[in-house]
Motif scaffolding. Structure first.
Motif, short mmCIF file in Angstrom:
data_model
loop_
_atom_site.label_atom_id
_atom_site.label_comp_id
_atom_site.label_asym_id
_atom_site.label_seq_id
_atom_site.Cartn_x
_atom_site.Cartn_y
_atom_site.Cartn_z
N THR A 2 0.84 -1.19 0.00
CA THR A 2 0.00 0.00 0.00
C THR A 2 0.87 1.24 0.00
O THR A 2 2.03 1.22 0.39
N ASP A 3 0.30 2.37 -0.45
CA ASP A 3 1.03 3.63 -0.46
C ASP A 3 1.12 4.23 0.93
O ASP A 3 1.93 5.11 1.18
N VAL A 4 0.25 3.78 1.84
CA VAL A 4 0.20 4.33 3.19
C VAL A 4 0.57 3.23 4.18
O VAL A 4 0.02 2.13 4.13
N ALA A 5 1.51 3.52 5.08
CA ALA A 5 1.97 2.51 6.03
C ALA A 5 1.10 2.45 7.28
O ALA A 5 1.03 1.42 7.93
N THR A 6 0.47 3.58 7.63
CA THR A 6 -0.27 3.65 8.89
C THR A 6 -1.61 4.35 8.68
O THR A 6 -1.89 4.93 7.64
N ARG A 7 -2.42 4.33 9.72
CA ARG A 7 -3.70 5.05 9.75
C ARG A 7 -3.95 5.48 11.18
O ARG A 7 -3.26 5.02 12.10
N ARG A 168 6.97 2.69 8.18
CA ARG A 168 7.64 2.04 7.05
C ARG A 168 9.14 2.03 7.34
O ARG A 168 9.73 3.04 7.69
N ASP A 169 9.77 0.85 7.20
CA ASP A 169 11.20 0.74 7.51
C ASP A 169 12.05 1.20 6.32
O ASP A 169 11.52 1.51 5.24
N PRO A 170 13.38 1.28 6.49
CA PRO A 170 14.25 1.78 5.42
C PRO A 170 14.23 0.93 4.15
O PRO A 170 14.70 1.38 3.10
N TYR A 171 13.69 -0.30 4.25
CA TYR A 171 13.64 -1.19 3.09
C TYR A 171 12.29 -1.12 2.38
O TYR A 171 12.01 -1.92 1.48
N GLY A 172 11.45 -0.19 2.80
CA GLY A 172 10.15 -0.01 2.17
C GLY A 172 9.07 -0.96 2.66
O GLY A 172 8.01 -1.06 2.04
N GLN A 173 9.34 -1.64 3.77
CA GLN A 173 8.35 -2.57 4.31
C GLN A 173 7.51 -1.89 5.39
O GLN A 173 8.04 -1.15 6.22
N ASN A 174 6.21 -2.17 5.38
CA ASN A 174 5.32 -1.68 6.43
C ASN A 174 5.42 -2.63 7.63
O ASN A 174 5.16 -3.83 7.49
N ILE A 175 5.77 -2.09 8.77
CA ILE A 175 5.99 -2.93 9.95
C ILE A 175 5.28 -2.33 11.17
O ILE A 175 4.90 -1.16 11.18
N PHE A 176 5.10 -3.16 12.20
CA PHE A 176 4.74 -2.65 13.51
C PHE A 176 5.42 -3.51 14.57
O PHE A 176 5.78 -4.66 14.34
N GLU A 211 7.33 -14.14 27.93
CA GLU A 211 7.87 -12.85 27.52
C GLU A 211 8.07 -12.84 26.01
O GLU A 211 8.91 -13.58 25.49
N ILE A 212 7.30 -12.01 25.32
CA ILE A 212 7.33 -11.99 23.85
C ILE A 212 7.63 -10.57 23.37
O ILE A 212 7.12 -9.60 23.93
N ALA A 213 8.46 -10.47 22.35
CA ALA A 213 8.72 -9.17 21.72
C ALA A 213 9.01 -9.41 20.26
O ALA A 213 9.59 -10.44 19.87
N GLY A 214 8.59 -8.48 19.40
CA GLY A 214 8.88 -8.68 18.00
C GLY A 214 8.37 -7.59 17.10
O GLY A 214 7.79 -6.59 17.55
N GLU A 215 8.62 -7.78 15.81
CA GLU A 215 8.10 -6.92 14.75
C GLU A 215 7.35 -7.80 13.76
O GLU A 215 7.69 -8.98 13.58
N ALA A 216 6.35 -7.23 13.11
CA ALA A 216 5.60 -7.94 12.09
C ALA A 216 5.66 -7.15 10.80
O ALA A 216 5.61 -5.90 10.81
N ILE A 217 5.78 -7.86 9.67
CA ILE A 217 5.95 -7.24 8.37
C ILE A 217 4.71 -7.47 7.51
O ILE A 217 4.20 -8.60 7.42
N HIS A 218 4.23 -6.42 6.89
CA HIS A 218 3.05 -6.52 6.01
C HIS A 218 3.39 -7.36 4.78
O HIS A 218 4.44 -7.22 4.17
N GLN A 219 2.44 -8.26 4.44
CA GLN A 219 2.62 -9.13 3.29
C GLN A 219 1.89 -8.55 2.08
O GLN A 219 0.70 -8.26 2.16
N ALA A 220 2.61 -8.39 0.97
CA ALA A 220 2.01 -7.79 -0.24
C ALA A 220 0.93 -8.71 -0.80
O ALA A 220 1.03 -9.93 -0.71
#
Length: 220
Positions: A2-7, A168-176, A211-220
């Motif tokens: 998507t063109d927008v990473a967040t809302r 959006r990370d430096p590689y163009g991926q939408n993450i949280f 104890e959980i920690a992480g990042e998730a990447i949006h799938q195209a």
């Protein structure tokens, strides 16, 4: 992509709707228990996958996760071998641990005592006075209800989730990012092995903190 990473949702910046997968390079699926009733021992599962479906209504989102039982590590080879054995996880028979969410609720930052006192005061004030609406989300704290399966036994487990933000990370991926915690009794899952201590108590604590920690990447 998507063109927008967040809302914006109720004043909070959240990821756009879609399917997200756990970033293998930025994750920790950890736990903590006690040895001899006094000292904490931490460990983690090195191999795990998770898929997060972020809905248009974020409170309708869902999570599924699979953890490879044999990937457990605590920094001690002997202890890890014992944890993989039939005394504990029995990885030869039960290769994975599974988690499936059943719901999600926003957790207010307002102290519940003051919130309910305010509601009670409003009700006692009689008709015709203004209604005080419930507080709106201003924090990233949620409760993820779900079911954890270990050794073929499924129990309800609620995760206290802290949403870390979306971008959006430096590689163009939408993450949280996120972190989560819970507390379980290992005996609820048939992990019963222990040794009674002469001074009282047991060798291995029954309570396990997740104890959980992480990042998730949006799938195209």
């Amino acid at each position: 992509m998507t063109d927008v990473a967040t809302r914006i949702w109720d004043g909070m910046t959240i990821p756009v709707a879609g399917t997200y997968r756990l970033d293998q390079a930025h994750k920790r699926i950890g736990f903590l228990s006690r040895h001899m009733m006094v000292s904490p021992v931490r460990g983690e599962f090195a191999e795990a996958t998770a898929e997060i479906s972020v809905a248009e209504d974020p409170l309708l989102s869902s999570v599924t996760a699979t953890i490879q039982a044999a990937s457990i590590t605590t920094g001690s080879a002997d202890r890890d071998t014992h944890l993989k054995s039939a005394d504990f996880l029995d990885v030869e028979r039960y290769s994975t641990l599974e988690y499936r969410s059943t719901g999600i609720n926003w957790q207010s930052s307002e102290d519940p005592i003051f919130y309910w006192a305010r509601l009670r005061s409003n009700r006692l004030g009689g008709r015709g006075r203004g209604h005080n609406p419930p507080p709106q989300p201003d924090t990233g704290r949620f409760v993820l209800t779900g079911e954890l399966t270990v050794k073929g036994i499924t129990r309800a487990v609620d995760l206290q989730v802290n949403f870390g933000g979306a971008r959006r990370d430096p590689y163009g991926q939408n993450i949280f990012g996120f972190s989560a915690s819970a507390e379980i009794n290992r005996e609820d899952y048939g992990l019963l092995w222990n040794v009674a201590l002469e001074s009282g108590g047991v060798l291995v604590g029954k309570t396990v903190q997740i104890e959980i920690a992480g990042e998730a990447i949006h799938q195209a």
